[in-house]
Motif scaffolding. Structure first.
Motif, mmCIF file in Angstrom:
data_model
loop_
_atom_site.group_PDB
_atom_site.id
_atom_site.type_symbol
_atom_site.label_atom_id
_atom_site.label_comp_id
_atom_site.label_asym_id
_atom_site.label_seq_id
_atom_site.Cartn_x
_atom_site.Cartn_y
_atom_site.Cartn_z
ATOM 1 N N UNK A 65 8.914 -5.379 -0.110
ATOM 2 C CA UNK A 65 9.196 -4.403 -1.158
ATOM 3 C C UNK A 65 8.726 -3.033 -0.696
ATOM 4 N N UNK A 66 9.643 -2.090 -0.561
ATOM 5 C CA UNK A 66 9.275 -0.764 -0.065
ATOM 6 C C UNK A 66 9.403 0.326 -1.107
ATOM 7 N N UNK A 67 10.015 0.023 -2.249
ATOM 8 C CA UNK A 67 10.206 1.026 -3.300
ATOM 9 C C UNK A 67 9.141 0.879 -4.365
ATOM 10 N N UNK A 68 8.623 2.004 -4.825
ATOM 11 C CA UNK A 68 7.601 1.972 -5.874
ATOM 12 C C UNK A 68 8.125 1.276 -7.123
ATOM 13 N N UNK A 97 4.699 13.735 -2.914
ATOM 14 C CA UNK A 97 5.018 12.552 -3.686
ATOM 15 C C UNK A 97 4.352 11.327 -3.050
ATOM 16 N N UNK A 98 4.150 10.315 -3.871
ATOM 17 C CA UNK A 98 3.601 9.073 -3.361
ATOM 18 C C UNK A 98 4.619 8.408 -2.434
ATOM 19 N N UNK A 99 4.122 7.886 -1.315
ATOM 20 C CA UNK A 99 5.021 7.322 -0.324
ATOM 21 C C UNK A 99 4.582 5.920 0.091
ATOM 22 N N UNK A 100 5.558 5.137 0.527
ATOM 23 C CA UNK A 100 5.317 3.786 0.987
ATOM 24 C C UNK A 100 4.569 3.799 2.316
ATOM 25 N N UNK A 141 0.862 -1.184 0.000
ATOM 26 C CA UNK A 141 0.000 0.000 0.000
ATOM 27 C C UNK A 141 0.899 1.235 0.000
ATOM 28 N N UNK A 142 0.545 2.165 -0.844
ATOM 29 C CA UNK A 142 1.209 3.459 -0.915
ATOM 30 C C UNK A 142 0.144 4.536 -0.801
ATOM 31 N N UNK A 192 -4.984 6.381 -1.523
ATOM 32 C CA UNK A 192 -4.267 5.152 -1.177
ATOM 33 C C UNK A 192 -4.297 4.204 -2.371
ATOM 34 N N UNK A 193 -3.127 3.675 -2.702
ATOM 35 C CA UNK A 193 -2.970 2.779 -3.835
ATOM 36 C C UNK A 193 -2.457 1.419 -3.352
ATOM 37 N N UNK A 194 -3.002 0.359 -3.901
ATOM 38 C CA UNK A 194 -2.381 -0.936 -3.682
ATOM 39 C C UNK A 194 -1.546 -1.278 -4.917
ATOM 40 N N UNK A 195 -0.556 -2.133 -4.705
ATOM 41 C CA UNK A 195 0.357 -2.503 -5.771
ATOM 42 C C UNK A 195 0.827 -3.935 -5.571
#
Length: 124
Positions: free
Chosen positions: A105-108, A44-47, A36-37, A94-97
């Protein structure tokens, strides 16, 4: 193919709770680490948090540790984000990925697929 759809966003007062869901319509959900970001206006989008493909490992940003909980149900192709004690600074989209065969995994840049986002607004 992975197609992610988030739901559960909305408006809540500070101190309240929300649970976000992210469902994958594909057939390979269990092969992916999920994250989730969030992106606040003008930032900026963040973790926020991530969970390994099997669900055994999780990791949180310091800003949400102790308040947010990530979980997944591979039988339902769904990852959840339980958000408690929400603060105005949690307001964001909020975005899921999904990251193939990922663990933590913490980097976009490590994520392969993204949902369209769901708005969370916390009023003071």
């Amino acid at each position: 193919q992975v197609q992610l759809v988030e739901s559960g966003g909305g408006l809540v007062q500070a101190g309240g709770s929300l649970r976000l869901s992210c469902t994958d319509s594909g057939r390979t959900f269990s092969n992916y680490a999920m994250g989730w970001f969030r992106q606040a206006p003008g930032k900026e989008r963040e973790f926020v948090t991530t969970i390994s493909w099997g669900g055994a490992r999780t990791y949180y940003a310091d800003s949400v540790k102790g308040r947010f909980t990530i979980s997944r149900d591979n039988a339902k192709n769904t990852v959840y984000l339980q958000m408690n004690n929400l603060k105005p600074e949690d307001t964001a989209v909020y975005y899921c990925a999904a990251a193939y065969r990922g663990v933590i995994k913490t980097s976009q840049n490590e994520y392969d697929y993204w949902g369209q986002g769901t708005q969370v607004t916390v009023s003071s």
